[in-house]
Design an enzyme around this catalytic site. Sequence first.
Site, PDB file in Angstrom:
ATOM      1  N   GLN A  41      99.743  27.086   3.902  1.00  0.00           N
ATOM      2  CA  GLN A  41      98.323  27.289   3.632  1.00  0.00           C
ATOM      3  C   GLN A  41      98.096  28.095   2.359  1.00  0.00           C
ATOM      4  O   GLN A  41      97.140  27.860   1.624  1.00  0.00           O
ATOM      5  CB  GLN A  41      97.658  27.998   4.812  1.00  0.00           C
ATOM      6  CG  GLN A  41      97.635  27.160   6.078  1.00  0.00           C
ATOM      7  CD  GLN A  41      97.040  25.784   5.836  1.00  0.00           C
ATOM      8  OE1 GLN A  41      95.856  25.642   5.563  1.00  0.00           O
ATOM      9  NE2 GLN A  41      97.871  24.752   5.925  1.00  0.00           N
ATOM     10  N   HIS A  73      97.446  26.243  -0.903  1.00  0.00           N
ATOM     11  CA  HIS A  73      96.193  25.508  -1.130  1.00  0.00           C
ATOM     12  C   HIS A  73      95.449  26.043  -2.338  1.00  0.00           C
ATOM     13  O   HIS A  73      95.092  25.300  -3.243  1.00  0.00           O
ATOM     14  CB  HIS A  73      95.285  25.597   0.100  1.00  0.00           C
ATOM     15  CG  HIS A  73      95.439  24.450   1.034  1.00  0.00           C
ATOM     16  ND1 HIS A  73      95.107  23.165   0.691  1.00  0.00           N
ATOM     17  CD2 HIS A  73      95.874  24.391   2.314  1.00  0.00           C
ATOM     18  CE1 HIS A  73      95.336  22.366   1.717  1.00  0.00           C
ATOM     19  NE2 HIS A  73      95.808  23.082   2.711  1.00  0.00           N
ATOM     20  N   GLU A  92      90.592  29.408  11.139  1.00  0.00           N
ATOM     21  CA  GLU A  92      90.524  27.950  11.010  1.00  0.00           C
ATOM     22  C   GLU A  92      91.692  27.312  11.763  1.00  0.00           C
ATOM     23  O   GLU A  92      91.505  26.464  12.631  1.00  0.00           O
ATOM     24  CB  GLU A  92      90.560  27.585   9.526  1.00  0.00           C
ATOM     25  CG  GLU A  92      90.537  26.090   9.241  1.00  0.00           C
ATOM     26  CD  GLU A  92      90.771  25.768   7.782  1.00  0.00           C
ATOM     27  OE1 GLU A  92      90.413  24.657   7.372  1.00  0.00           O
ATOM     28  OE2 GLU A  92      91.325  26.622   7.040  1.00  0.00           O
ATOM     29  N   HIS A  93      92.911  27.710  11.424  1.00  0.00           N
ATOM     30  CA  HIS A  93      94.122  27.221  12.092  1.00  0.00           C
ATOM     31  C   HIS A  93      94.804  28.385  12.807  1.00  0.00           C
ATOM     32  O   HIS A  93      94.990  29.445  12.211  1.00  0.00           O
ATOM     33  CB  HIS A  93      95.125  26.635  11.090  1.00  0.00           C
ATOM     34  CG  HIS A  93      94.561  25.602  10.171  1.00  0.00           C
ATOM     35  ND1 HIS A  93      94.163  25.876   8.879  1.00  0.00           N
ATOM     36  CD2 HIS A  93      94.331  24.283  10.372  1.00  0.00           C
ATOM     37  CE1 HIS A  93      93.719  24.768   8.313  1.00  0.00           C
ATOM     38  NE2 HIS A  93      93.805  23.784   9.199  1.00  0.00           N
ATOM     39  N   ASP A 123      97.318  18.555   9.870  1.00  0.00           N
ATOM     40  CA  ASP A 123      96.704  18.222   8.583  1.00  0.00           C
ATOM     41  C   ASP A 123      96.789  16.733   8.289  1.00  0.00           C
ATOM     42  O   ASP A 123      95.871  16.155   7.710  1.00  0.00           O
ATOM     43  CB  ASP A 123      97.416  18.980   7.457  1.00  0.00           C
ATOM     44  CG  ASP A 123      96.663  20.226   7.033  1.00  0.00           C
ATOM     45  OD1 ASP A 123      95.577  20.484   7.586  1.00  0.00           O
ATOM     46  OD2 ASP A 123      97.164  20.948   6.150  1.00  0.00           O
ATOM     47  N   HIS A 167      46.517  20.151  24.605  1.00  0.00           N
ATOM     48  CA  HIS A 167      47.649  19.641  25.375  1.00  0.00           C
ATOM     49  C   HIS A 167      47.229  19.404  26.824  1.00  0.00           C
ATOM     50  O   HIS A 167      47.545  18.371  27.427  1.00  0.00           O
ATOM     51  CB  HIS A 167      48.805  20.654  25.353  1.00  0.00           C
ATOM     52  CG  HIS A 167      49.600  20.649  24.083  1.00  0.00           C
ATOM     53  ND1 HIS A 167      49.049  20.922  22.863  1.00  0.00           N
ATOM     54  CD2 HIS A 167      50.928  20.408  23.856  1.00  0.00           C
ATOM     55  CE1 HIS A 167      49.991  20.852  21.932  1.00  0.00           C
ATOM     56  NE2 HIS A 167      51.144  20.544  22.514  1.00  0.00           N
TER      57      HIS A 167
END
Length: 432
Positions: free
Chosen positions: A254, A257, A322-323, A356, A415
Amino acid sequence: MKVVSVRDFKLQRESDYGTPEQNETVKAVVQAVRAEGDAALLRYTEQFDNMKLESYQLRVPEDELKAAYDHVEPSFVTAIRAAADNIRTFHMKQKRSSWMDLQPDGSILGQIIRPLKRVGVYVPGGKAAYPSSVLMNVIPAQVAGVPEIVMVTPPATRGKEGIDPYILVAAAEAGVTEIYRVGGAQAIAALAYGTDSISPVDKICGPGNIYVALAKREVYGVVNIDSMAGPSEIVVLADDTAQPSFIAADLLSQAEHDEMASAVLVTPSQSLAEAVSAEVERQLELLPRRDIARASVDSYGAIIVTDTLKEGIEVVNRLAPEHLEIVTEEPMALVGQIENAGAIFLGPYSSEPVGDYFAGPNHIIPTNGTARFASPVDLDDFIKKSSMIYYSKEALLRDGETIMELARREGLEGHARAISVRLEQEQKQEKK
């Protein structure tokens, strides 16, 4: 990689709101595309991507899509098809149907589920091209039944060579119906407002840089968006049964990235912490993208040593990653204690890249702690739901007074009268 005690660790996340200058730039680009259409698209494409195009060149023709297959390895085509099959199979299990419930009084209540008509998918260029993201965006939309799936991507993901052929092949295999060579905030604006060349969409999905993220926020409300995606994150929860080389490799998967990606190990084992720290340093030297990974590890990486595994779980839930990888003696026993995580990987062989690329679950997952309330992309992102009410006369006669009571308590006499006029009509009919 720095090793810290849980008491010394401070969570640091990048804001996804951008600088004032970035926000002003994005607003100007979006408004220009809204006002000028293709002319602005072409101007910004030349300015930002150094590529001069004419309007007729924006759309990628079918023969260019077919020619892309000549520029990729057959093994890549085989791999992308296998991954696409897994992703499609997983998302097929998320399909749901419209339903109706017939009441004893003749009323019918229900929900009608329809796919969105037209979806735009943004595929980034820049630091790297991601064919896997094409699959993860397009296949759920296709399985949901979206008939028009439009892809935009920068015109020169491979410099002057044009769009990366691996992206084009992935798009063809996934079932994209239209592809346009335009990127950045201008592409998001085109999808939202439309131009002479690009018809507007109902929803925009897909990751991008800060300008893309800010543009998505700018057009939200005109169209729907998937999320404001931040830098990639991984947290590994491990005990002393874990293999240090595995953990280090997963953290670096990761970190490579981008410079703002976050890689964190949480463990009650001081010996594992020290071994992983050393292993990260060793493996960093072997990475082609080591400069990016080094910046990520130094700025946003950490090894957090807790007193107990239970305390480690509390840290994980606070981070809402996230992961999340759980590499412990009995990982399945801990799943029920995890409250906040986008995707959970269990055991030593469930390395994050398995998700992934290949396993099937979507890899577009909430970042920046939003796993506290958000979910990975799935079929629900590409459908809309309509409630359906057919109220019988018997039901309205029974419930009318109750409905009017609620309306009048809110001060909405109109109404109440919409109900009373029907009740009065029925009373007149009965007297006849």
